[in-house]
Write an enzyme that holds these catalytic residues in place. Structure first.
Site, PDB file in Angstrom:
ATOM      1  N   ASP A 268      12.385  34.221  -5.626  1.00 55.62           N
ATOM      2  CA  ASP A 268      11.423  34.632  -6.651  1.00 55.62           C
ATOM      3  C   ASP A 268      10.045  34.103  -6.225  1.00 55.62           C
ATOM      4  O   ASP A 268       9.643  33.011  -6.599  1.00 55.62           O
ATOM      5  CB  ASP A 268      11.863  34.051  -8.013  1.00 55.62           C
TER       6      ASP A 268
ATOM      7  N   HIS B  97       6.873  46.737 -10.890  1.00 52.37           N
ATOM      8  CA  HIS B  97       8.068  45.900 -10.677  1.00 52.37           C
ATOM      9  C   HIS B  97       9.189  46.755 -10.064  1.00 52.37           C
ATOM     10  O   HIS B  97      10.230  46.985 -10.693  1.00 52.37           O
ATOM     11  CB  HIS B  97       8.479  45.335 -12.045  1.00 52.37           C
TER      12      HIS B  97
ATOM     13  N   GLU C 155       7.359  43.902  -5.435  1.00 51.66           N
ATOM     14  CA  GLU C 155       6.469  44.361  -6.495  1.00 51.66           C
ATOM     15  C   GLU C 155       5.003  44.241  -6.083  1.00 51.66           C
ATOM     16  O   GLU C 155       4.497  43.144  -5.894  1.00 51.66           O
ATOM     17  CB  GLU C 155       6.707  43.511  -7.750  1.00 51.66           C
TER      18      GLU C 155
ATOM     19  N   GLN D 228       7.264  38.191 -21.764  1.00 48.15           N
ATOM     20  CA  GLN D 228       7.425  38.239 -20.305  1.00 48.15           C
ATOM     21  C   GLN D 228       7.036  39.626 -19.772  1.00 48.15           C
ATOM     22  O   GLN D 228       7.508  40.641 -20.261  1.00 48.15           O
ATOM     23  CB  GLN D 228       8.897  37.907 -19.996  1.00 48.15           C
TER      24      GLN D 228
HETATM   25  C1  BG6 Z   1      10.252  39.069 -11.458  1.00 45.90           C
HETATM   26  C2  BG6 Z   1       9.873  37.637 -11.758  1.00 45.90           C
HETATM   27  O1  BG6 Z   1       9.093  39.795 -11.216  1.00 45.90           O
HETATM   28  O2  BG6 Z   1      10.922  39.616 -12.562  1.00 45.90           O
HETATM   29  C3  BG6 Z   1      11.134  36.871 -12.107  1.00 45.90           C
HETATM   30  O3  BG6 Z   1       9.198  37.080 -10.659  1.00 45.90           O
HETATM   31  C4  BG6 Z   1      11.875  37.532 -13.238  1.00 45.90           C
HETATM   32  O4  BG6 Z   1      10.797  35.535 -12.454  1.00 45.90           O
HETATM   33  C5  BG6 Z   1      12.131  38.987 -12.866  1.00 45.90           C
HETATM   34  O5  BG6 Z   1      13.085  36.866 -13.477  1.00 45.90           O
HETATM   35  C6  BG6 Z   1      12.847  39.796 -13.949  1.00 45.90           C
HETATM   36  O6  BG6 Z   1      12.150  39.730 -15.132  1.00 45.90           O
HETATM   37  P1  BG6 Z   1      12.706  40.494 -16.406  1.00 45.90           P
HETATM   38  O7  BG6 Z   1      11.808  40.087 -17.547  1.00 45.90           O
HETATM   39  O8  BG6 Z   1      12.630  41.960 -16.131  1.00 45.90           O
HETATM   40  O9  BG6 Z   1      14.129  40.024 -16.597  1.00 45.90           O
END
Ligand code: BG6
Length: 259
Positions: free
Chosen positions: A157, A112, A216, A29
């Site tokens: 989201d 982010h 973001e 992710q």
């Molecule tokens: C966001 C996504 O950018 O990040 C979400 O759109 C996600 O779907 C969130 O839950 C947090 O992601 P992570 O991997 O840092 O827990």
């Protein structure tokens, strides 16, 4: 409740999502860049810089052998982090394809950014109204935002598409407006996990969703492809300005239109 221990990304600040935003692809992710130790780039290739901005650091990330196993591409990712005289924070990413096998590569990207807000129910985001977005909570289906500025009363989201270069986050209670200016990053992800997801995350306090919002600057809908030798740049600038939105002393539209 962020955990400052590898291999998990630190929750908060500005994690850098590269070479993949989200989890639609072969990688973990949001890609691996946010989980790596970067080096100081002592000899970055020159790029035009505002001479009044003297406080900066250049960082570099190159793939390790392990990274090459999961994403078989050679790259140089240079990040300049600059603190402006008024406290503005500028991030400039330069990503170069250094593949020797002649192959292009394709990536998605996001800064982010976690913003601290006094009370999420009192926050408005300006600059995204009437735009199309992909809703991550509804299988990435495409919708068009209706109405005025974006406000928050449940989990959100969304990936807003083809967004303007300026977005404002108005914190009514703190009388503070964050202004995001961006370049090379057409999309904007807006995320707040709200109560249930907050409880499910080990590195996130149950009530912390009330005091944060992620907006973001991103390139998600149209992935970027670089041929060997080509370079991409994506820039984000953040500033915090005092606002008294309710008393009308500072019109948010003027914040957006201002310099
Ligand atoms: C966001 C996504 O950018 O990040 C979400 O759109 C996600 O779907 C969130 O839950 C947090 O992601 P992570 O991997 O840092 O827990």
């Amino acid at each position: 409740m962020a955990i400052f221990k590898p291999p998990k990304a630190i929750r908060g600040g500005i994690p850098i999502c590269f070479p993949q935003f989200s989890n639609h692809g072969p990688l973990e992710q949001h890609g691996f860049a946010r989980n790596r130790f970067w080096s100081i780039d002592s000899d970055p290739p020159p790029f035009p810089t505002n001479s009044s901005n003297k406080a900066f650091i250049d960082l570099i990330l190159k793939p390790s052998e392990e990274d090459m196993k999961i994403w078989p591409h050679s790259f140089e990712f240079r990040l300049r982090v600059t603190l402006g005289p008024g406290g503005d924070l500028m991030l400039t990413s330069r990503i170069r394809n250094t593949n020797l096998d002649g192959k292009p590569f394709t990536f998605t990207f996001a800064y982010h950014t976690y913003f601290s807000v006094s009370d999420i129910s009192e926050v408005r985001v300006e600059g995204l109204e009437t735009l199309d977005y992909l809703d991550n909570l509804q299988n990435k289906e495409r919708f068009t935002e209706q109405g005025d500025a974006i406000t928050f009363e449940s989990e959100v989201d969304k990936i807003y598409l083809s967004t303007p270069t300026k977005i404002a986050i108005l914190d009514h209670e703190k009388k503070r407006t964050f202004v995001i200016r961006k370049d090379g990053l057409p999309d904007a992800v807006v995320w707040n996990p709200w109560d249930k997801k907050a409880k499910a995350m080990a590195d996130f306090g149950d009530d912390e969703y009330k005091h944060m919002l992620c907006v973001e600057a991103a390139a998600v809908e149209k992935p970027i492809t670089l041929k060997p030798g080509e370079e991409w740049r994506g820039r984000q600038e953040l500033s915090a300005v005092p606002s008294s939105y309710c008393s009308g002393q500072l019109d948010p539209q003027r914040v957006l239109q201002g310099s």
